[in-house]
Design a protein around this motif. Structure first.
Motif, short mmCIF file in Angstrom:
data_model
loop_
_atom_site.label_atom_id
_atom_site.label_comp_id
_atom_site.label_asym_id
_atom_site.label_seq_id
_atom_site.Cartn_x
_atom_site.Cartn_y
_atom_site.Cartn_z
N GLY A 103 0.84 -1.19 0.00
CA GLY A 103 0.00 0.00 0.00
C GLY A 103 0.87 1.24 0.00
O GLY A 103 1.79 1.36 0.81
N VAL A 104 0.60 2.16 -0.91
CA VAL A 104 1.39 3.39 -1.02
C VAL A 104 0.45 4.58 -0.90
O VAL A 104 -0.54 4.68 -1.62
N TYR A 105 0.77 5.50 0.00
CA TYR A 105 0.01 6.75 0.18
C TYR A 105 0.87 7.86 -0.39
O TYR A 105 1.97 8.11 0.08
N THR A 106 0.38 8.56 -1.41
CA THR A 106 1.19 9.57 -2.07
C THR A 106 0.33 10.53 -2.89
O THR A 106 -0.82 10.23 -3.20
N ILE A 107 0.90 11.67 -3.23
CA ILE A 107 0.27 12.61 -4.16
C ILE A 107 0.93 12.53 -5.52
O ILE A 107 0.66 13.34 -6.40
N ALA A 108 1.81 11.58 -5.71
CA ALA A 108 2.58 11.46 -6.96
C ALA A 108 1.68 11.14 -8.14
O ALA A 108 0.57 10.63 -7.99
N ASP A 109 2.21 11.42 -9.35
CA ASP A 109 1.47 11.05 -10.56
C ASP A 109 2.07 9.80 -11.21
O ASP A 109 1.54 9.29 -12.19
N ARG A 110 3.18 9.29 -10.65
CA ARG A 110 3.79 8.06 -11.16
C ARG A 110 4.58 7.38 -10.06
O ARG A 110 5.23 8.03 -9.26
N LEU A 111 4.50 6.05 -10.02
CA LEU A 111 5.27 5.24 -9.07
C LEU A 111 6.10 4.23 -9.85
O LEU A 111 5.61 3.61 -10.79
N LYS A 112 7.33 4.06 -9.43
CA LYS A 112 8.18 3.01 -9.98
C LYS A 112 8.52 2.07 -8.85
O LYS A 112 8.99 2.50 -7.79
N VAL A 113 8.29 0.76 -9.06
CA VAL A 113 8.54 -0.24 -8.04
C VAL A 113 9.63 -1.17 -8.55
O VAL A 113 9.51 -1.75 -9.63
N GLU A 114 10.70 -1.28 -7.76
CA GLU A 114 11.82 -2.15 -8.12
C GLU A 114 11.99 -3.23 -7.05
O GLU A 114 11.87 -2.94 -5.87
#
Length: 125
Positions: free
Chosen positions: A33-44
């Protein structure tokens, strides 16, 4: 659940040291679960990109990302307009394999006035 909120904390490095530095689940997949205001997430996961997800205003506050479970390092990086606003690493641990005991002293007296503190760590493979 790990959180990534750039609105409240522009520099998220301290979160990596204080919140969920490691986690472990027995399932084959892991829902992050990610809480953010970002417009893009990168998961590695272990240096390989497992998801690069564009977010909309409807999905950016709270989003769930499913990743394969395997021991190693999971890193979620958040972006706004192509600029990195946060990065959150987590260590995924394996099953426990040993105990490591470290005492603060090597010798103590055999009486009720002497004391030694020991730190016990569970070590994974």
């Amino acid at each position: 659940m790990a959180s990534l909120d750039a609105a409240r904390t522009p520099n998220l490095d301290h979160l990596a040291k204080n919140l969920l530095p490691s986690f472990s689940f027995a399932n084959r997949t892991l829902s992050v679960g990610v809480y953010t205001i970002a417009d893009r997430l990168k998961v590695e996961l272990n240096g390989h990109v497992v998801q690069d997800k564009a977010l909309t205003p409807l999905t950016s506050r709270i989003t769930q990302i499913v990743v394969p479970y395997m021991p190693g390092r999971l890193v979620v990086t958040a972006f706004i307009d192509g600029r990195q606003i946060g990065r959150r690493p987590l260590e995924i641990v394996g099953p426990p394999e040993a105990l490591r005991i470290n005492a603060d002293r090597t010798r103590i007296g055999a009486n009720r006035h002497d004391l030694s503190f020991a730190t016990i760590e569970i070590v994974d493979g």
